[in-house]
Scaffold this motif. Sequence first.
Motif, mmCIF file in Angstrom:
data_model
loop_
_atom_site.group_PDB
_atom_site.id
_atom_site.type_symbol
_atom_site.label_atom_id
_atom_site.label_comp_id
_atom_site.label_asym_id
_atom_site.label_seq_id
_atom_site.Cartn_x
_atom_site.Cartn_y
_atom_site.Cartn_z
ATOM 1 N N UNK A 37 50.979 60.075 -53.699
ATOM 2 C CA UNK A 37 51.285 58.855 -54.438
ATOM 3 C C UNK A 37 50.139 58.537 -55.388
ATOM 4 N N UNK A 38 50.456 58.374 -56.684
ATOM 5 C CA UNK A 38 49.425 58.109 -57.685
ATOM 6 C C UNK A 38 48.955 56.658 -57.591
ATOM 7 N N UNK A 39 47.661 56.454 -57.638
ATOM 8 C CA UNK A 39 47.057 55.121 -57.598
ATOM 9 C C UNK A 39 46.616 54.775 -59.017
ATOM 10 N N UNK A 40 47.151 53.673 -59.569
ATOM 11 C CA UNK A 40 46.875 53.289 -60.949
ATOM 12 C C UNK A 40 46.448 51.823 -61.025
ATOM 13 N N UNK A 41 45.797 51.475 -62.128
ATOM 14 C CA UNK A 41 45.382 50.090 -62.387
ATOM 15 C C UNK A 41 45.868 49.696 -63.781
ATOM 16 N N UNK A 42 47.116 49.257 -63.908
ATOM 17 C CA UNK A 42 47.652 48.924 -65.229
ATOM 18 C C UNK A 42 47.146 47.600 -65.789
ATOM 19 N N UNK A 43 46.424 46.835 -64.987
ATOM 20 C CA UNK A 43 46.008 45.498 -65.424
ATOM 21 C C UNK A 43 44.500 45.321 -65.274
ATOM 22 N N UNK A 44 44.077 44.468 -64.339
ATOM 23 C CA UNK A 44 42.653 44.162 -64.187
ATOM 24 C C UNK A 44 41.928 45.198 -63.337
ATOM 25 N N UNK A 45 40.602 45.211 -63.493
ATOM 26 C CA UNK A 45 39.759 46.154 -62.759
ATOM 27 C C UNK A 45 39.759 45.844 -61.271
ATOM 28 N N UNK A 46 39.784 46.882 -60.458
ATOM 29 C CA UNK A 46 39.775 46.741 -59.004
ATOM 30 C C UNK A 46 38.414 47.147 -58.447
ATOM 31 N N UNK A 47 38.055 46.618 -57.286
ATOM 32 C CA UNK A 47 36.817 46.993 -56.621
ATOM 33 C C UNK A 47 36.998 48.357 -55.954
ATOM 34 N N UNK A 48 36.076 49.255 -56.248
ATOM 35 C CA UNK A 48 36.196 50.632 -55.757
ATOM 36 C C UNK A 48 36.265 50.688 -54.239
ATOM 37 N N UNK A 49 35.467 49.831 -53.560
ATOM 38 C CA UNK A 49 35.463 49.882 -52.096
ATOM 39 C C UNK A 49 36.801 49.453 -51.505
ATOM 40 N N UNK A 50 37.494 48.525 -52.167
ATOM 41 C CA UNK A 50 38.810 48.102 -51.675
ATOM 42 C C UNK A 50 39.855 49.174 -51.940
ATOM 43 N N UNK A 106 50.130 50.467 -57.593
ATOM 44 C CA UNK A 106 49.063 49.783 -58.319
ATOM 45 C C UNK A 106 47.964 49.320 -57.363
ATOM 46 N N UNK A 107 46.757 49.205 -57.897
ATOM 47 C CA UNK A 107 45.629 48.748 -57.075
ATOM 48 C C UNK A 107 45.648 47.245 -56.889
ATOM 49 N N UNK A 108 45.881 46.513 -57.991
ATOM 50 C CA UNK A 108 45.881 45.055 -57.971
ATOM 51 C C UNK A 108 46.576 44.559 -59.238
ATOM 52 N N UNK A 109 46.746 43.236 -59.334
ATOM 53 C CA UNK A 109 47.358 42.654 -60.521
ATOM 54 C C UNK A 109 46.299 42.142 -61.476
ATOM 55 N N UNK A 110 46.309 40.824 -61.713
ATOM 56 C CA UNK A 110 45.372 40.234 -62.652
ATOM 57 C C UNK A 110 46.055 39.958 -63.969
ATOM 58 N N UNK A 111 45.635 40.657 -65.021
ATOM 59 C CA UNK A 111 46.278 40.530 -66.326
ATOM 60 C C UNK A 111 46.102 41.832 -67.111
ATOM 61 N N UNK A 112 47.147 42.235 -67.813
ATOM 62 C CA UNK A 112 47.030 43.406 -68.671
ATOM 63 C C UNK A 112 48.265 44.268 -68.799
ATOM 64 N N UNK A 113 49.197 44.171 -67.856
ATOM 65 C CA UNK A 113 50.361 45.059 -67.897
ATOM 66 C C UNK A 113 51.192 44.883 -69.159
#
Length: 287
Positions: free
Chosen positions: A1-14, A68-75
């Motif tokens: 399963x591909x892990x992507x971040x289409x929006x805000x930056x995620x913390x690497x440790x999480x 996705x890793x997280x939301x935030x803003x950017x998609x």
Amino acid sequence: MAVVSPASAAKAELVQRGCERLRGFGYEPVVMPHALDRGPLYYAGTAEDRVADLHAAFADESIAGVICTRGGWGSAELLPLLDRELVRANPKVFVGYSDHTSLHAWFWNECGMPTFYAPMVAADWSKGDGVDERTWRAAVEGDGVWGVGAEDGVKVLREGKAEGRLLGGCLSIVVEALGTPWALKMEEPTVLFLEDIGTKPYKWDRFLQHLKFAGGLKNVRGIVFGDMSANIEESETALLEAACLHALRDFEGPVTIGLKCGHVERRNRSLPLGAWVSMNETELVSH
């Protein structure tokens, strides 16, 4: 399963912690090249880099799903850049929520592709109790009949029964897309799911009335609101419920509230967007 971040930056440790838990569920997470990027601003890389990760994930035949890793803003920045023909030729599981509501809408509008409003890597999988396994297995893996009810927080605001396509997501994202080429298309009978974070009762009232005035409820047969703990204090519960019912005073279908999906602290439930569902006072079930 591909892990992507289409929006805000995620913390690497999480992300790392979430990937470890995904492996425990039997998945093989593949962190895409820009998934851990930070910047510009609050983004996880440029729009071009973020969409490149999505395109690469859909084009790779060895990858069965995208999470996705997280939301935030950017998609929303990615919508003009997405390759419809590539996605149509390679449909696969897509998982995310919050800001990714705009991507869910795009996948549905442009490709007719069901997606999953479900736990994300850094936001939920990184927690020991962040994922509700029963609804994840039923929705994302198709392991059994998917359904939610009172045990998942569902409470009746207005009685009734309805059937339709389960569509929706984050209320503010759904409403902000109105008037753009990427507004969610609800052309069939629809059961609309709506949740959000940091949205006060008057904002729910305003957003819902905007949606109504824009014709967004024309084909909606029932409405399911999410858990409101990320929006209000417990003391504001009655006010928020009254505000929603006020905005929906001309809506004749059933209305429920409290489904623990999206912005919740624990056991995030998974929803199969695009599925045909039936709704009554006690449960929501896919067919």
